[in-house]
Design a protein around this motif. Structure first.
Motif, mmCIF file in Angstrom:
data_model
loop_
_atom_site.group_PDB
_atom_site.id
_atom_site.type_symbol
_atom_site.label_atom_id
_atom_site.label_comp_id
_atom_site.label_asym_id
_atom_site.label_seq_id
_atom_site.Cartn_x
_atom_site.Cartn_y
_atom_site.Cartn_z
ATOM 1 N N ILE A 1 0.738 -1.210 -0.434
ATOM 2 C CA ILE A 1 -0.222 0.421 -0.151
ATOM 3 C C ILE A 1 0.916 1.581 0.173
ATOM 4 O O ILE A 1 1.438 1.834 0.627
ATOM 5 C CB ILE A 1 -0.589 -0.115 1.822
ATOM 6 C CG1 ILE A 1 -1.676 -1.351 1.819
ATOM 7 C CG2 ILE A 1 -1.959 1.465 0.928
ATOM 8 C CD1 ILE A 1 -2.462 -1.509 0.473
ATOM 9 N N ALA B 1 -3.243 1.111 6.317
ATOM 10 C CA ALA B 1 -3.028 -0.193 6.811
ATOM 11 C C ALA B 1 -3.425 -1.281 7.309
ATOM 12 O O ALA B 1 -2.479 -0.979 8.027
ATOM 13 C CB ALA B 1 -1.973 -0.667 5.207
ATOM 14 N N VAL C 1 -7.788 0.361 0.575
ATOM 15 C CA VAL C 1 -7.858 -0.469 0.864
ATOM 16 C C VAL C 1 -8.197 -2.083 1.909
ATOM 17 O O VAL C 1 -8.093 -2.881 1.120
ATOM 18 C CB VAL C 1 -6.829 -0.050 2.014
ATOM 19 C CG1 VAL C 1 -5.717 -1.292 3.296
ATOM 20 C CG2 VAL C 1 -5.339 0.763 1.792
#
Length: 468
Positions: free
Chosen positions: A76, A82, A106
């Motif tokens: 990410i 995240a 995400v």
């Protein structure tokens, strides 16, 4: 035998579904590729514990249901959250902060079955198209780690090129999905504004400049990823869009406009325009009509509006960091410049910027009445030395800001137009360059179809970076 990490994401999914490849084997190969190549380029930062990742892979092999990204390794961009991983934004102000949840896109990636292996590097706050910061250092180009990989989705592009991830998320305010894609011989796409919703915030109207989007090694993979991260969100415009479909390369006799150097207004380093015009001519070989266009309007109208709106947006989000004596000295000069200029704007400055953007919108829509897409290079310079903050001049033309050398991307950014960057090939220096395909608002599928047809005719990502 082909290493599974060198397959496109779509091909990996076919192998996984057929049982010829396990998620455990794919993740094991991915972590081995990261161990072998990341040291030279520094694309993946804040990696997850390998045992934890492998346990998730084994669980995925036992799962009864499979999402559209089942078992694919991703990392990410370090501007997004995240859960359980640091989100530094490339700034010492936020270094070490652990995300307590996932950003919206995400969360959609996780729900689709993707396995997160870490984060990808970005410039501080995503400012500037050169991926370096005081927290994680610099990321080197996939084809020559001594030069820049672009940005701000630079770590994502390099990780993709090296097979360290199957797909990559990125974000694009100025050209952050397009410039690094072009400089690392992969694909990146800025979607129409609203297709991939932003995080819910206090303001939903004024700062419509940036968007998240997909990066991949093929347009079909980009479309697959887009279909996962797109969808309704808390914002005033956007859906309903037609859902993204896997492109078939069906483009008919599309009419394309080549804008080149904007009638000489944009300076380019030698070789870029010729390479990108050659890439544009591939569409001619496919039955399209590619026509040279005069500059649609003075470049300064668009640039002045862009800089004002960008300053305004950055000041709105980062003013507290400038005013806090504990954080001000930790900001890079470009961030301070953006915020201070934004704080100095008047209401009439913003009105003038809106008028300039509106004038370009009306002119662009007239162009799209005649042309299916517009074509431009994705950058005005070749990847430059890793220790250079930003190019101060191009072909003798002085750059008056830290991002003026990226001016070629803003005609799409300021209007929120869908714009894909496709690989244009390599220069005499052995370095990659990209070509932008810019469509009318909402015509993301048409842009993907053009990109897919081009990919099938060229397949530049087949020329992989050195193993290093």
């Amino acid at each position: 035998m082909t290493d599974p990490v060198d397959l496109e994401a779509s091909a990996q999914l076919v192998e996984l579904a057929a049982g010829r490849l396990s998620v455990e084997a794919l993740i094991e190969a991915t972590l081995a590729r990261v161990a072998a190549r990341n040291g030279a380029c520094n694309a993946v930062v804040s990696p997850r514990d390998p045992e934890e990742v492998m346990a998730e892979a084994r669980a995925a092999d036992r799962a009864e249901t499979r999402g559209p990204l089942h078992g694919l390794p991703v990392a990410i961009k370090d501007l997004a959250d995240a859960k359980g991983l640091p989100t530094s934004h490339g700034s010492p102000v936020f270094a070490g902060q652990i995300a307590q949840g996932d950003s919206l896109h995400v969360a959609r990636m996780r729900a689709a079955g993707a396995i997160i292996i870490g984060k990808t590097n970005t410039p501080e706050f995503g400012l500037g198209s050169h991926t370096y910061n005081p927290v994680h250092g610099a990321t080197g180009n996939a084809y020559d780690p001594s030069v820049s990989c672009g940005g701000s989705s630079g770590g994502a592009a390099v990780a993709l090129a090296h097979g360290m991830v199957s797909l990559a998320d990125g974000s694009d305010m100025m050209g952050s999905l397009r410039n690094p894609a072009g400089w690392n011989n992969v694909y990146g796409m800025r979607p129409s504004w609203g297709r991939v919703p932003s995080e819910p915030g206090d303001d939903l109207y004024l700062h419509r400049l940036a968007t998240n989007g997909p990066m991949a090694r093929s347009p079909r993979d980009m479309a697959l990823f887009m279909s996962v991260i797109e969808g309704p969100g808390v914002q005033p415009e956007g859906w309903p869009f037609e859902p993204t479909l896997l492109p078939q390369g069906q483009i008919g006799a599309a009419r394309l406009g080549w804008l080149g150097d904007w009638d000489g207004a944009f300076a380019f380093e030698p070789g870029i325009l010729d390479l990108c015009r050659g890439a544009a001519d591939v569409f001619g070989d496919l039955g399209c009509k590619v026509e040279d266009l005069a500059a649609p309007m003075p470049r300064e109208v668009i640039w002045d509006a862009w800089v004002t709106l960008r300053n305004f947006s950055n000041a709105a989000g980062k003013q507290p960091l400038l005013e806090n004596p504990k954080t001000r000295d930790q900001l890079k000069p470009e961030a301070v410049w953006e915020i201070e200029r934004g704080l100095g704007l008047s209401a009439m400055d913003l009105q003038a910027a809106s008028a300039g953007r509106s004038a370009w919108f009306k002119r662009a829509m007239a162009l799209f009445d005649e042309y299916d897409a517009l074509l431009l290079p994705s950058a005005q310079v070749w990847p430059f030395a890793l220790d250079m903050p930003w190019p101060k001049a191009i072909a003798g033309q002085e750059m008056d800001t830290y991002h003026r050398w990226m001016e070629v991307v803003i005609c799409a950014s300021i209007l929120g137009l869908p714009a894909a960057c496709v690989p244009a090939g390599f220069g005499d220096n052995g370095l990659p360059m990209g070509l932008q395909i810019i469509g009318a608002p909402g015509r993301d599928q048409q842009v993907l179809e053009l990109a897919e047809a081009y990919h099938r005719a060229s397949d530049w990502p087949g020329q992989r970076p050195p193993q290093g």
